[in-house]
Structures are given as C-alpha cells and as structure tokens.
Design a protein around this motif. Structure first.
Motif, PDB file in Angstrom:
ATOM      1  N   PRO A   1       0.756  -1.205   0.077  1.00  0.00           N
ATOM      2  CA  PRO A   1      -0.170  -0.018   0.160  1.00  0.00           C
ATOM      3  C   PRO A   1       0.569   1.178  -0.056  1.00  0.00           C
ATOM      4  O   PRO A   1       0.320   2.434  -0.250  1.00  0.00           O
ATOM      5  N   GLN A   2       2.079   1.092   0.221  1.00  0.00           N
ATOM      6  CA  GLN A   2       3.107   2.387   0.209  1.00  0.00           C
ATOM      7  C   GLN A   2       3.271   2.875  -1.104  1.00  0.00           C
ATOM      8  O   GLN A   2       3.658   3.973  -1.633  1.00  0.00           O
ATOM      9  N   PHE A   3       2.906   1.943  -2.414  1.00  0.00           N
ATOM     10  CA  PHE A   3       3.064   2.251  -3.608  1.00  0.00           C
ATOM     11  C   PHE A   3       1.732   2.787  -4.314  1.00  0.00           C
ATOM     12  O   PHE A   3       0.684   1.986  -3.928  1.00  0.00           O
ATOM     13  N   VAL A   4       1.631   3.623  -5.174  1.00  0.00           N
ATOM     14  CA  VAL A   4       0.744   3.797  -6.065  1.00  0.00           C
ATOM     15  C   VAL A   4       1.023   3.337  -7.578  1.00  0.00           C
ATOM     16  O   VAL A   4       1.957   3.887  -8.112  1.00  0.00           O
ATOM     17  N   PRO A   5       0.526   2.339  -7.893  1.00  0.00           N
ATOM     18  CA  PRO A   5       0.827   1.473  -9.153  1.00  0.00           C
ATOM     19  C   PRO A   5       0.850   2.493 -10.395  1.00  0.00           C
ATOM     20  O   PRO A   5      -0.302   3.310 -10.359  1.00  0.00           O
ATOM     21  N   THR A   6       1.874   2.568 -11.221  1.00  0.00           N
ATOM     22  CA  THR A   6       1.871   3.422 -12.206  1.00  0.00           C
ATOM     23  C   THR A   6       2.165   2.458 -13.318  1.00  0.00           C
ATOM     24  O   THR A   6       1.275   1.598 -13.890  1.00  0.00           O
ATOM     25  N   ALA A   7       3.137   2.568 -14.341  1.00  0.00           N
ATOM     26  CA  ALA A   7       3.316   1.974 -15.432  1.00  0.00           C
ATOM     27  C   ALA A   7       3.855   0.705 -15.164  1.00  0.00           C
ATOM     28  O   ALA A   7       4.768   0.328 -14.496  1.00  0.00           O
TER      29      ALA A   7
ATOM     30  N   GLY B   1      -4.484  10.500 -15.336  1.00  0.00           N
ATOM     31  CA  GLY B   1      -3.540   9.441 -15.925  1.00  0.00           C
ATOM     32  C   GLY B   1      -3.182   8.225 -15.264  1.00  0.00           C
ATOM     33  O   GLY B   1      -3.597   7.854 -14.095  1.00  0.00           O
ATOM     34  N   LEU B   2      -1.976   7.626 -15.526  1.00  0.00           N
ATOM     35  CA  LEU B   2      -1.673   6.599 -14.694  1.00  0.00           C
ATOM     36  C   LEU B   2      -1.130   6.907 -13.333  1.00  0.00           C
ATOM     37  O   LEU B   2      -0.556   8.143 -13.234  1.00  0.00           O
ATOM     38  N   GLY B   3      -1.043   6.002 -12.384  1.00  0.00           N
ATOM     39  CA  GLY B   3      -0.672   6.550 -11.023  1.00  0.00           C
ATOM     40  C   GLY B   3      -1.472   7.584 -10.181  1.00  0.00           C
ATOM     41  O   GLY B   3      -0.629   8.373  -9.375  1.00  0.00           O
TER      42      GLY B   3
ATOM     43  N   ARG C   1       4.362   6.551  -2.868  1.00  0.00           N
ATOM     44  CA  ARG C   1       3.021   7.655  -2.216  1.00  0.00           C
ATOM     45  C   ARG C   1       2.424   8.150  -3.259  1.00  0.00           C
ATOM     46  O   ARG C   1       1.675   9.163  -3.286  1.00  0.00           O
ATOM     47  N   GLY C   2       2.515   7.804  -4.648  1.00  0.00           N
ATOM     48  CA  GLY C   2       1.940   8.406  -5.616  1.00  0.00           C
ATOM     49  C   GLY C   2       2.570   9.610  -6.177  1.00  0.00           C
ATOM     50  O   GLY C   2       1.950  10.490  -6.922  1.00  0.00           O
TER      51      GLY C   2
END
Length: 966
Positions: free
Chosen positions: A67-73, A856-858, A91-92
C-alpha cells in the motif's frame, strides 16, 4: 518454528534487533540488516518468496501490492507516453521521485528523465527488497524525494540451481514463461567466490477486445441510464477521427439548412455544426456535438449498438489496443569477490539485460490535412457547404482514421550493460571503507510501424487527378474508399536510437568517532560523483515538418502515429559530499533503554542546476524493551533531468476545447465580467478590430512543447513519527507478535511539469483563479496570442509549477505461532491516506485522497489499502493465502460517481523435497485473483475503461514454478 524461519514465510517479517546501530549512508546487503521494526525511518522488507509466489515475469506487480506504492506504468498500462517501461511510484508522488537501487547502488536509468525500468530485473535473482518510505536524499542523493527502493540480489551460492515458471489466465491467454540457471562456487580456499546467472522470460500480448469490460471504448454521460457499464451511464466513445473522415467546414447556416432539407429533415431541425462525415452514398452527416442526443444526423451506415453513439460519431479504438504488452527478456549477471587481505576485499559485478517490449495502439489518423476545394473526390454536398464560406476558394480542414495501415506498433528493443568494481574493508580500528566505480549504458531502438505522412496525403489531395497516377486515386471521403496502394504510399516506418550513459564513483568511510558516556559516537562520511549523458537520434522522417499555411494552420510534424521526437542530447553531472552522525544520548543496557539522535547532511553541486542541500534529523527512543518510539525530519531534493532541461521546443497542434474566451460568442464575453474579459484580451495582444469579430471554434491550437534550462531543483520536506511494539508475552501464541504504527507527512514543492494550454486559457479567464483578470496571472503566461490573428499560441514548457502535500498512517503487523503440527504466520500492511493534495501553479490545493482517475496512470489514491498474508508450514510443505484490499473511491472528475472497493485473493502451496529421488526440488503452484474479480469501470479512467495499473485486468490466473538445486 523459530522466528528466523517465519521470516521466510512472510513478506515481510521482522529481522534481528539492531538497537543503536547506525543507519548507514548506503542500503547494501552487508551493511544494513532488515530493520522494519528497529530503524528511525519506516522500512518495509520483501523477501524472495514474495516474487517466487507470483505469476509475473516482472517485479513491479508484486511490489505494487504494497500500500505504500501507487501503481503506475506496468505490463498492463499501454500508455503512449511510456515506452513500455515498468516503474514504481512511492506515495503516488512519481517514478522519477522514487530512487531505485541495486545493493545500495543506482540502477541504470532508462531514459533522459532518469526513470528506472524494472523490466531489467529477473524476479528469480532477487534476495529481498527494502523500501524506505519518505524523503531520503541526505542519505542517497538526488531523486529520493518520495523514498528509496533497494533490490538486494543473490550474491553467494554453492552449486547449481535451475528454475522454470509458467502461468496462464482462465481465458487461455496471457501466458508468461521464464527459465534460468544460477551457478556459484568459492575458490582460493574460500577467499573468493563467484556467482553467475542466465535467464530468459517471455510474456504474451492480450488485447483490450479480449475482455468484456474493455471490449469497447466507453465515455461517461451523466444522466444516461440505458447505455453500458455501471448505471447504464456509459456510451460508446472512441476517437472522433473515423473511417468516414471528418471535414471541418464553417458553412453558411442557410446552405447548411438547405442541404439537410434536401435529405428530408424539416427546416431548422438539425443543429448547426461545422464537422461532417461522408456516407457511402456520398451524402454528408453531422458528427455530433458530443452532448446532445441525436445530434449525429443523417448517418446512413450500419449501426452497431455496441459502438454507435448518436451524440458523438466515433471509431472504437479498443479491439486492437494492447491490454497486456508482450515482453521478451534475456538477462545475465556475474558477481565475484576476493579477499585480498584481512582488511581489504575486492568485488565486481556485470549486469546485462537484453529485452523488448511492444506497445500496440489503434490505427492512426491522417493528421490535420488541408483539402483544396478543387479535389475531384469532394462529394457534391460537401462541396456546396465549402462554397458557402466567406472564402469559398480556401482549403478546408480534414482528418480520417487509417485502418488500412493496421494498428500502430512500437517495438522497444533495449540492451542494458552495467559494470561495478569496488574495494571495501577495514581501516584503523572499527572503521570500514568502501570505494567503487560504476559504468553503465542503456541503448534503446524504437521501431515504429503504422505511421503515416501528412505531406504524402496532401500531395495526393492536391494532385489534379486526385492521385490516380500515384496510387490509383486517393478518395478519403467515406468508409472503405482508400485503395491499399494509396495507404501504402503515405505509410512510413521509423526507427529511433536512444542512448543513456551513466558514470558513478563513490568513496565512503564509517565507524566510531569518539566514545561518549552513552556509547560510541558513530559517523559516516563520503564523496559521490555522477555523470549522466543522454542522446535521442530520431529517424530523419520524424524531424520533418509541413510548413505553416498562414491563417489556416501552423507548422505540423509531417509524421502522425506515435508522434515526432526532436533530435536532442545533453549531459549533467554532480559532485556530492555527505556526512552522517549517530549520537547516543542515553543508554541503560540492563533495562534495554536507549535514546539516539541521528543527523545527516549532503551538499550537491550540479553542473547545470546549481547547488542543493539535503539534510535529516532522526530520533530513536526505547523506553523499555518492548516499546520503540521513532521520528524523523528530512529535506530532500531532486535535480532537473536532462530531458526536463534540454528537450527542444517542438511546434505542433495542442488540444483545445472551444470557444476561446475572447470569441464574440463565448460565455465570458457575454457574461457579467465582459468588460474585464475584453480588457484582458486586449492586454494579451489582440487588436480592437480582431476583438470585434473574433471566433475560434476549432479543437486544436498551434503551440510548442519543450524543456527549460532555467529549472530549479524539486524539494520535499518529510516528517515521520511512529511507535514499534514488541510482545511482552512469553506464551508461544504471542511471543512472535510485533506491531508498528507510523505517521508521515510529505510536502513536495517546486514540482516540474507542463500545464496544458486548454486548462490555462480556462483559468486565465476564470475569476476563481484570476479574480482581477490580470494578464500577468500565472495561468495567463502559459500561452500568448498570434499578432496576425489573435489566436492562442500554447506554451507547454517544463516549469516549476506544482507539488504534493500528503500525509497518512502506515501499520505493519507480524505474527507467528505454533498451530497443530506446524507453524502459522501472518503479516499485514495497512495504509490510510489522510490527505493527498496537488499544489497548483497559483498555490491552490486540490484534494485527491479517496479519488481515482482524471490524472492518468498512477493517480488512484484510495483512503485505505491493505495487504494480508497468511501462511501455514509443516515438514517442508506450505500453503498461503494473500488478500489485497483497495478501498472504494470517488471519481476525481465526477464526484458523485463512486468506484466500489475491490478485494483480490491469491492462494498457493509449495513443497521442498529434502530427501529421496526428488531431493533439491522445490515446487510451487498458485492461483491469483481466485474469485476472478473484474476491475471497476469509472468515468475518468486512464486506460481500457479502468485503471489497469491498480486493478487486475486479466482475471483468474494459474501458475506453477519448479526450482531444482544440486
């Protein structure tokens, strides 16, 4: 099962206590222990088992569950703005603000922005991953605005290990394969050892048309109830550039009315429009205004309810657009070390990755064409409409989709080579040193297909015979009329060469500086050098422009499809000096109490960006042996990248939603502030004569995009405070319980970005953003006016214009206990985002916590995210259950639209054979997305009607893996 064994079962699990140990400047396998519950800064550790219990051949999918990541590419985010990379965003805040290391040293960047492509790392080679959340530039240098992700690779092995993995979805597609061999041995009576790995991986393509939720491109229409998707509020909405072609003709309203009366429509019943398509029978139809039902008038073709929209005539882009991008990778690594003396050890590493990722998108359009009214294929009614304009001899604007050339494909072939040589050991008494140099090169060849050339189309359109002599006749007006030969005449492939080179050198020294009453004052000092070189050599065809036509259109890149990229190159270098202290303030060893103060400072001098300072203050206090209090403050920086500094200003057409506020018919000119609006238009350079008659109904404006050599470094202040609780109980069921709760706050400022001209013109003339209609307002400086016409000219250039303020709480729990004949273990991560505010150029803050989409992404920021892993082990066999929860959110653009929560479950089992004929074999089988949970559809989706980075878009997946050691 002892705690050490439990650590292998969980991701993560607690490591050994390190009370009072110095947080070293580098995060390396030998100098930093797993310190999830003992460090001053919150750290998450992910062991190798997490990657082995995954079906993915790339690592970002596993880490993105934290959960510490905000998924992006990712492998399922087929973004035109990304070249197939797999990135991480803590953290996005952003991928370029998240520093990625391998064994404490930087991994080669993939582009001129400095982002790292995780596709280079084979999961089988990972020993563990350490994630330091929050700014960490004082310790690790530029780019650690949001934190650090450190991959620890396997570095010692005796013998040979073979591995192989396979996975497939329930739909029978999306297969992923990988295989590899690892070998290692010691030599010179144990003074040296070497380890080598060679692996291959492949991932198959899946298109959006192969899943129900993404089979067709949708748009959201509030109030609609008989469409598709949630509430029936979605209607087909792909691209407005269609096979029938779109002619923009501002005809006389009288002639417009006469044409449609001729088709049988009552006078005045068809709303006036400037955009027309052409039917197979050569009649024309209106393409719709995008809002009004039945504003598509007189379309006579076949109507498919799944793709037809009566208010926006469109082409369905989904079927041929990739949902999962194909990947093929060969990777190799050799690592060695040799003990030269009791106080000196040399080491070296060579990392090679050769891989390819292909993006596939819907067919391209022709680009903006100018059609002469003398063209022989202009249909009669379209010719009559064009003849009714004030200048009947002027060419008119036209665009058409070109399915005849097939989907657009960009194959990105990369070769990464990075070598490291170093020396480390002991000097003086209890002091350790390390010196290393690292050289790397990342080469990318992008092979584009499916592009077309505007100049070739206009050559055909302006030919007296309509291109008959060149290709048989180019008739773009209507579906299926373009001969294959004409499509091929305008088609062009392109090949771009991109190179990134990086040179690093660092020397560090750490040890006890002096003895204080509470213990040794420990220190670490060092000097660091980095140089980045970047070059982009485009195919010559991509650098060509079609000249401007005054009064009609500015210069246009000749090639449309994946877009033109200008030739560019640049370099940046920096020298850093840093120091860190761990000051023991209080210590009572008998009671297990201590209070430590950590201090760190780094000074960076950049060749282009100037000087920057990063620093930190940390406190760690253990009032009793089961309680640890920790807190930190860190000031982090990120220097502008080569791309951000040196990207040339490229002219082109920029998106624009009409009308221009200075237009005679605009709401602003006809509102209560019309006098101030007109004064602002004049202050921007319009003449009174222009203002009196000005109209601009087009959907694009001329402008430039590019870099900015005057950028300042980005900055962030991060504060954390937390408590770590151990178990005070000796009972077997509670002895291995640990809990940490950490609050964080990150204030990110001077963020580098570009502001879209369409948003800039709206806010420049909006009293909420520019209450005094000041021409010097920040938003008004994102565009200028063309003196000859008064039209807007966009300036989408890199600037220090934004930032993020975010805060929240992370909770981590680890627990293991005897259960029956085996051991039960549990690990949980829970994160709550209290605020995530985007800071805009005028200083205003927009709250995005609890929202999804529109950026957009993330851009998904759920309030709550969690990951729970349960595992049971017994006699070499184990079973696990993993539960990932993503909180419900509201759409960032449509606040009344709620996106429901999603819960995904993975299960699996493994067995290690410890005797018999299969001794040395480990087998794992698993099911991901056990209940085949489908991703939600929401209005301001990023891709495929959803967020393909955050949610699983492929459905239930089966996988198994084998690992054999001998």
């Amino acid at each position: 099962m002892p705690a050490a064994a439990a650590a292998l079962a969980l991701w993560p699990a607690p490591g050994p206590a390190q009370d009072g140990s110095l947080e070293e400047i580098e995060v390396t396998g030998s100098r930093i222990a797993r310190r999830d519950f003992t460090s001053a800064s919150p750290i998450v550790s992910v062991p190798a088992e997490a990657f082995r219990e995954s079906s993915s051949v790339s690592v970002e999918r596993t880490l993105g569950q934290l959960p510490q990541f905000v998924p992006t590419a990712t492998g399922t985010s087929n973004s035109p703005a990304n070249d197939g990379q797999a990135n991480l965003s803590l953290r996005g805040i952003g991928s370029v603000q998240t520093l990625v290391l391998v064994d404490g040293k930087r991994l080669m960047p993939a582009d001129g922005l400095g982002t790292v492509d995780l596709n280079v790392l084979p999961p089988a080679l990972i020993e563990s991953v350490e994630v330091v959340t929050g700014g960490a530039s004082a310790a690790y240098g530029s780019d650690a605005i949001a934190g650090v992700v450190n991959f620890r690779l396997r570095d010692r092995y005796e013998g040979v290990e073979l591995h192989g993995e396979w996975s497939q979805t329930d739909s029978g597609d999306g297969r992923e394969y990988s295989a590899g061999i690892l070998a290692g041995n010691s030599f010179a009576a144990g003074r040296g050892d070497v380890i080598a790995y060679l692996g291959y991986a492949e991932r198959e393509q899946v298109n959006q048309g192969e899943r129900g939720f993404s089979r067709h491109a949708w748009g959201y229409f509030p109030g609609e109830t008989v469409g598709f998707g949630p509430g029936g509020a979605f209607l087909p909405q792909g691209t407005g550039i269609t096979e029938e072609g779109v002619s923009v003709v501002f005809a006389s309203p009288t002639v417009f009315n006469q044409v449609f009366i001729g088709y049988g429509y009552p006078p005045g019943s068809v709303p006036y429009q400037a955009g027309f398509g052409v039917n197979l029978d050569r009649t024309v139809f209106t393409i719709g205004d995008g809002r009004t039902p039945n504003s598509v008038v007189n379309f006579r073709g076949e109507i498919d309810p799944a793709t037809y929209n009566d208010r926006f005539f469109n082409y369905d882009t989904a079927p041929t657009t990739a949902l999962q991008m194909p990947l093929e990778r060969t990777s190799a690594i050799v690592r060695a070390r040799f003990k030269l003396s009791p106080s000196a050890e040399s080491y070296g590493q060579l990392l090679l990755a050769d891989y390819s990722v292909t993006r596939q998108l819907a067919p391209t359009g022709t680009g903006l064409l100018l059609v002469p009214v003398t063209n022989p294929y202009v249909p009669p009614d379209l010719r009559a409409l064009a003849a009714s304009r004030p200048d009947p001899a002027a060419p008119f604007r036209f665009q058409r989709l070109m399915p005849e050339v097939g989907p657009r494909r960009a194959e990105n072939d990369r070769t990464l080579l990075q070598g490291t040589l170093g020396l480390r050991g002991e000097v003086f008494t209890d002091w350790r040193y390390e010196v290393y140099v690292q050289l790397g090169r990342n080469e990318r060849t992008e092979r584009q297909s499916g592009n077309v050339r505007i100049s070739r189309f206009e050559e055909l359109l302006t030919a007296p015979d309509g291109g008959v002599a060149l290709c048989g006749g180019f008739d773009p007006f209507g579906r299926g009329r373009v001969p294959v030969a004409c499509a091929e005449y305008a088609t062009t492939d392109a090949s771009n060469e991109i190179t990134v080179e990086q040179a690093l050198a660092e020397a560090s020294l750490n040890g006890p500086l002096l003895e204080l009453p509470a213990g040794a004052l420990r220190s670490a000092v060092g000097v660091f050098y980095k140089r980045d070189d970047f070059s982009y050599v485009p195919d010559p065809v991509l650098t060509e422009f079609v000249p401007a036509v005054p009064g009609l259109v500015g210069p246009r890149p000749d090639v449309t499809g994946f877009g033109a990229g200008a030739a560019r190159s640049g370099d940046e270098s920096n020298v850093d000096v840093y120091a860190e202290l761990l000051v023991p303030i209080y210590r009572d060893a008998s009671a297990g109490r201590f209070l430590d103060l950590g201090l760190g400072y780094r000074r960076s001098e950049y060749e282009q960006a100037g000087g920057a300072d990063a620093y930190k203050v940390e406190l760690t206090f253990r009032p009793q042996h089961v309680v640890l209090l920790r807190g930190s403050f860190q000031h982090a920086v990120r220097a502008p990248s080569i791309e951000e500094l040196y990207y040339p200003e490229i002219p082109g057409q920029l998106l624009f939603a009409p009308p221009d506020p200075c237009a005679v018919s605009s709401p602003q000119r006809n509102g209560p502030d019309w006098q101030q609006v007109e004064a602002l238009c004049l202050a921007q350079g319009m003449t009174p004569a222009q203002l009196a008659v000005f109209e601009y109904p087009l959907r694009r404006v001329d402008g430039v995009r590019g870099g900015n050599p005057d950028l300042a470094p980005e900055e962030a202040d991060t504060a954390t405070a937390g408590v770590v609780l151990g178990s005070p109980f000796e009972h077997d069921a509670l002895r291995e319980l640990q809990l940490s709760v950490d609050w964080y706050r990150i204030d990110f400022t001077n963020g580098i970005g570009r502001w879209a001209v369409d948003s800039a013109k709206d806010r420049c003339f909006d009293p909420a953003y520019n209450p005094t209609y000041d021409p010097a307002n920040g938003y008004c400086r994102f565009f200028t006016r063309v003196p000859a016409t008064g039209e807007i000219f966009g300036l989408e250039l890199n600037r220090n214009i934004g930032g993020v303020d975010t805060s929240g709480v992370d909770v981590q729990i680890d627990w293991s206990l005897p259960a029956g004949p085996g051991q039960l273990a549990a690990a949980a991560f829970v994160s709550y985002v209290d605020e995530w505010q985007a800071v805009e150029p005028n200083g205003a803050k927009v709250e995005y916590a609890g929202t999804i989409g529109n950026r957009g992404l993330g851009s998904a920021i759920p309030r709550w995210r969690s990951l729970l892993t349960l595992r049971y082990d017994w006699l070499g066999a184990g079973a696990y259950l993993r539960w990932q929860h993503v909180d419900g959110m509201r759409d960032a653009e449509y606040a009344d639209f709620r996106v429901p929560a999603r819960d995904n479950f993975d299960v699996g089992a493994n067995h290690a054979f410890e005797s018999g004929a299969l001794e040395g074999l480990d087998a794992t089988v698993g099911i991901e997305n056990l209940f085949d949970e489908q991703p939600p559809v929401f209005p301001s989706y990023s891709q495929a009607n959803t967020d393909p980075s955050l949610y699983d878009v492929l459905g239930r997946r089966w996988f198994f893996s084998l690992r054999y050691r001998f």
